[in-house]
Design an enzyme around this catalytic site. Structure first.
Site, PDB file in Angstrom:
ATOM      1  N   LYS A 130      44.214 -15.518  16.506  1.00 63.32           N
ATOM      2  CA  LYS A 130      44.854 -16.832  16.422  1.00 63.32           C
ATOM      3  C   LYS A 130      44.043 -17.980  17.033  1.00 63.32           C
ATOM      4  O   LYS A 130      44.578 -19.069  17.290  1.00 63.32           O
ATOM      5  CB  LYS A 130      46.271 -16.836  17.035  1.00 63.32           C
ATOM      6  CG  LYS A 130      47.172 -15.717  16.589  1.00 63.32           C
ATOM      7  CD  LYS A 130      47.057 -15.404  15.131  1.00 63.32           C
ATOM      8  CE  LYS A 130      47.756 -16.405  14.234  1.00 63.32           C
ATOM      9  NZ  LYS A 130      47.511 -16.022  12.794  1.00 63.32           N
ATOM     10  N   HIS A 160      38.063  -8.985  15.845  1.00 61.90           N
ATOM     11  CA  HIS A 160      38.771  -9.480  17.026  1.00 61.90           C
ATOM     12  C   HIS A 160      38.390  -8.641  18.253  1.00 61.90           C
ATOM     13  O   HIS A 160      38.999  -8.783  19.315  1.00 61.90           O
ATOM     14  CB  HIS A 160      40.293  -9.381  16.837  1.00 61.90           C
ATOM     15  CG  HIS A 160      40.868 -10.368  15.865  1.00 61.90           C
ATOM     16  ND1 HIS A 160      40.428 -11.666  15.771  1.00 61.90           N
ATOM     17  CD2 HIS A 160      41.874 -10.238  14.963  1.00 61.90           C
ATOM     18  CE1 HIS A 160      41.144 -12.294  14.844  1.00 61.90           C
ATOM     19  NE2 HIS A 160      42.007 -11.453  14.331  1.00 61.90           N
ATOM     20  N   SER A 172      50.551 -19.566  19.286  1.00 55.29           N
ATOM     21  CA  SER A 172      50.234 -19.167  17.923  1.00 55.29           C
ATOM     22  C   SER A 172      50.397 -17.659  17.739  1.00 55.29           C
ATOM     23  O   SER A 172      50.942 -17.194  16.726  1.00 55.29           O
ATOM     24  CB  SER A 172      48.798 -19.596  17.585  1.00 55.29           C
ATOM     25  OG  SER A 172      48.506 -19.302  16.250  1.00 55.29           O
TER      26      SER A 172
HETATM   27  P1  A3P Z   1      48.987 -22.228  14.654  1.00 54.73           P
HETATM   28  O1  A3P Z   1      49.816 -20.994  14.722  1.00 54.73           O
HETATM   29  O2  A3P Z   1      48.911 -22.913  15.990  1.00 54.73           O
HETATM   30  O3  A3P Z   1      49.374 -23.163  13.569  1.00 54.73           O
HETATM   31  P2  A3P Z   1      43.603 -17.193  12.965  1.00 54.73           P
HETATM   32  O4  A3P Z   1      43.000 -17.604  11.695  1.00 54.73           O
HETATM   33  O5  A3P Z   1      42.627 -16.858  14.046  1.00 54.73           O
HETATM   34  O6  A3P Z   1      44.670 -16.172  12.783  1.00 54.73           O
HETATM   35  O7  A3P Z   1      44.315 -18.491  13.580  1.00 54.73           O
HETATM   36  C1  A3P Z   1      45.450 -19.033  12.999  1.00 54.73           C
HETATM   37  C2  A3P Z   1      45.729 -20.380  13.653  1.00 54.73           C
HETATM   38  O8  A3P Z   1      44.753 -21.323  13.173  1.00 54.73           O
HETATM   39  C3  A3P Z   1      47.079 -20.939  13.262  1.00 54.73           C
HETATM   40  O9  A3P Z   1      47.468 -21.785  14.352  1.00 54.73           O
HETATM   41  C4  A3P Z   1      46.711 -21.730  12.021  1.00 54.73           C
HETATM   42  O10 A3P Z   1      47.657 -22.688  11.653  1.00 54.73           O
HETATM   43  C5  A3P Z   1      45.413 -22.372  12.500  1.00 54.73           C
HETATM   44  N1  A3P Z   1      44.575 -22.867  11.398  1.00 54.73           N
HETATM   45  C6  A3P Z   1      44.237 -22.231  10.257  1.00 54.73           C
HETATM   46  N2  A3P Z   1      43.492 -23.029   9.468  1.00 54.73           N
HETATM   47  C7  A3P Z   1      43.361 -24.193  10.135  1.00 54.73           C
HETATM   48  C8  A3P Z   1      42.706 -25.431   9.830  1.00 54.73           C
HETATM   49  N3  A3P Z   1      42.051 -25.599   8.699  1.00 54.73           N
HETATM   50  N4  A3P Z   1      42.783 -26.425  10.742  1.00 54.73           N
HETATM   51  C9  A3P Z   1      43.458 -26.258  11.904  1.00 54.73           C
HETATM   52  N5  A3P Z   1      44.090 -25.125  12.243  1.00 54.73           N
HETATM   53  C10 A3P Z   1      44.040 -24.097  11.370  1.00 54.73           C
END
Ligand code: A3P
Length: 296
Positions: A48, A109, A139
């Site tokens: 996340k 991860h 998140s």
């Molecule tokens: P939130 O839950 O705070 O919205 P991962 O890809 O490591 O699983 O992380 C997911 C997190 O990154 C989520 O955060 C998601 O919304 C955010 N995320 C994904 N794409 C994004 C983007 N283009 N810009 C900003 N945040 C992004």
């Protein structure tokens, strides 16, 4: 409590003291024996922290900003998730990697100490993305509510305590960010921050481009920044994880592309929880100089 139509959640199992999904732990010998090609690139994150965002930026950079080329397959197939293995419907990383020829981009991860030795032996490039602990935790909490491959998160306060103790999938956030930080110079790791990407995405896209040894035109860079905005990625079916069936990722509980903001922790922590967290943080991060920002 089990959501209707959902599957049984998988328990965690320790690998060298790090709690991992049981299937990863059971398959650990083949995962740790994986040997990449020197041309392979690793994107490493704590869950996340902005993995998918970074994956999409990298794939677009490698495809000169060609949006159609980057819609050739869901992100989990374009960039295999090294340690993931069945039964979750995300394809097994090792199986996918066997079918792809280098140079490949690989997601993990795993904390630094569990990354297969071959990545360091072959001096692979590694991009690490870190996100401030409080937003990362928020998140992860919402993700664990909707992701049925992970243990039940329980109520917020209970999850907060589990996170501080590192009793969640892939273990301690604190050890994770410190592990890569300490090795970044020696191993030539590009260490990025989610907050920097939010603050100035273009600057960070260019940083990644230079690290990859690429030089793209201003127009292409600008296009990549647009294509990887939260708004566009939220509606892109190749990155928003709607390709995962909803008995595994139930996006009606919480969408994968949830908020994409900095500072959402202020909507979750009570002042008392925040104080307790900060005190514990100071203990766990003592002597570290990682420039995390919880606000910009
Ligand atoms: P939130 O839950 O705070 O919205 P991962 O890809 O490591 O699983 O992380 C997911 C997190 O990154 C989520 O955060 C998601 O919304 C955010 N995320 C994904 N794409 C994004 C983007 N283009 N810009 C900003 N945040 C992004």
């Amino acid at each position: 409590r089990r959501a209707q139509g959902s599957m049984e959640r998988f328990p965690l199992k320790n690998v060298n003291g790090v709690p991992l999904m049981c299937y990863i732990a059971d398959n650990w010998d083949s995962i740790s024996a994986f040997c990449p090609d020197p041309s392979d690139l690793l994107i490493a994150t704590y869950p996340k922290a902005g993995t998918t965002w970074t994956q999409e930026i990298v794939d677009l950079l490698l495809n000169n900003g060609d949006a159609e080329a980057c819609k050739r397959a869901p992100i989990v197939e374009r960039i295999p998730f090294l340690e993931i293995c069945s039964p979750p419907p995300i394809p097994s990383g090792l199986d996918l990697l066997k079918k792809m020829s280098p140079p490949r981009v690989i997601k993990t991860h795993l904390p630094f100490q569990l990354v297969p030795e071959g990545f360091w032996k072959n001096k692979c490039k590694v991009i690490y993305v870190a996100r401030n602990a409080k937003d990362n935790l928020v998140s992860y909490y919402h993700f664990d509510r909707m992701n049925f491959t992970q243990p039940e998160p329980g109520p917020w306060e209970e999850y907060l305590n589990k996170f501080m103790k590192g009793e969640v999938g892939w273990g301690s956030w604190y050890d994770h960010v410190k592990g890569y930080w300490r090795e970044r110079e020696k191993r030539n790791i590009l260490y990025l921050f989610y907050e920097d990407m939010k603050e100035n995405p273009r600057r960070e896209v260019e940083r990644i481009m230079r690290y990859l040894g690429l030089s793209l035109s201003d127009d292409v860079i600008e296009r990549i920044v647009q294509l990887t905005s939260f708004k566009i990625m939220k509606d892109n079916p190749m990155v928003n994880y709607t390709f995962i069936p909803d008995f595994v990722f139930d996006q009606s509980i919480s969408p994968f592309m949830r908020k994409g903001q900095l500072g959402d922790w202020t909507n979750h922590f009570t002042p008392a929880q925040s104080q307790l967290f900060d005190e514990d943080y100071a203990r766990q991060m003592k002597g570290e100089d990682i420039p995390f920002r919880t606000n910009i």
